[in-house]
Design an enzyme around this catalytic site. Structure first.
Site, short mmCIF file in Angstrom:
data_model
loop_
_atom_site.label_atom_id
_atom_site.label_comp_id
_atom_site.label_asym_id
_atom_site.label_seq_id
_atom_site.Cartn_x
_atom_site.Cartn_y
_atom_site.Cartn_z
CG ASP A 2 67.94 60.04 -5.79
OD1 ASP A 2 69.20 60.54 -5.90
OD2 ASP A 2 67.83 59.11 -7.35
CG HIS A 42 64.98 68.08 -13.26
ND1 HIS A 42 65.08 67.18 -13.42
CD2 HIS A 42 65.56 69.22 -14.29
CE1 HIS A 42 65.22 67.73 -15.08
NE2 HIS A 42 65.44 68.89 -14.88
CB ILE A 62 73.69 52.09 -15.25
CG1 ILE A 62 73.34 52.53 -16.38
CG2 ILE A 62 74.63 52.64 -14.70
CD1 ILE A 62 72.36 53.57 -16.02
CB ALA A 74 65.58 58.65 -14.54
#
Ligand SMILES: [Zn+2]
Length: 260
Positions: A108, A125, A243, A28
């Site tokens: 996503d 997932h 990140i 995430a």
């Protein structure tokens, strides 16, 4: 620029250059700069709305209707999301042959949108941008589900082919992880000589076992995450930088163009 970030980018670039089969494992934290909420974080959606377990979804139309109602609301923020600097950097690394593949916990679709080919990506997932029938696996687009939902007076629609329940193509609480994908992710982890975990807290099993498997097979382990993780102590490099900024820097070190 931040000296700590600079050092981290240099160290990471050095590990990437030494590797011939690097694997990225994303969570995430990679997508938060894209406006995708981190459901598990404190204050995240899951702390406000208790997730609907898979068993309830399958057995109750009321639960399916509630799941779809929430999904349509949530999609308002999903729809606007575009790949961030991290996604673009990872896609550029795949193109440049610096990254053998990406295993993701995200649903996503942003790795695909940034240009990562399907055969280099494992979605543990599932994917929240379409739906499938749980009985016959027929694919449905979300626009169809929404139209059928509204046409039915606000009720979850069934598969037009077999009458089975139509569900977003994501893995829910209580739903088994897809065995083929888990197997492939494990194979890639064991084959990797560099495992880079990015934006994942490494607490959700069985996915959290992947970096351990890679490390046991001789890979170097890099963990890039804002918070500490349970695997920091076995990692060769732990980076708690932003990140997007870090991976931008990495691209400059590796002289990979076409990121923006
Ligand atoms: Zn069906």
């Amino acid at each position: 620029m931040d000296a700590e970030l600079k050092t981290a980018a240099t160290d990471l670039a050095s590990l990437v250059r030494q590797s011939s089969r690097a694997l990225a494992f994303t969570g995430a934290g990679l997508s938060t700069e894209c406006g995708i909420p981190d459901f598990r974080s404190p204050g995240g959606l899951w702390t406000k709305n208790k997730p609907i377990p898979f068993e309830a979804f399958v057995s109750s139309r009321a639960a399916r209707t509630e799941a779809w109602r929430r999904k349509f609301v949530m999609d308002e923020s999903f729809k606007a999301a575009v790949p961030g600097r991290g996604h673009r950097a990872l896609a550029a690394m795949v193109r440049a042959g610096r990254l053998a593949g990406i295993v993701t916990q995200n649903i996503d679709n942003l790795h695909q949108v940034s240009g990562v080919p399907d055969d280099r990506l494992v979605e543990l997932h599932g994917n929240g941008t379409y739906a499938t029938c749980l009985d016959c696996a027929r694919r449905y687009e979300l626009t169809w589900v929404k139209a059928a939902f509204d046409a039915g007076g606000g009720a979850a629609p069934d598969c037009t082919a077999c009458g089975g329940p139509v569900k977003a193509a994501t893995i829910s609480f209580g739903q088994a992880m897809p065995e083929d994908k888990m197997r492939l992710a494990l194979d890639w982890s064991v084959e990797a000589d560099l495992f880079i975990a990015i934006g994942t807290s490494l607490v959700v099993h069985p996915a959290a076992g992947l970096p351990v498997a890679a490390k046991r097979s001789g890979a170097r382990l890099v963990i890039i995450n804002r918070e500490a993780t349970p695997l920091d102590e076995i990692a060769d490099l732990v980076i708690s930088a932003d990140i997007g900024t870090l991976l931008d820097q990495l691209m400059e070190h590796l002289a990979i163009a076409g990121v923006h």
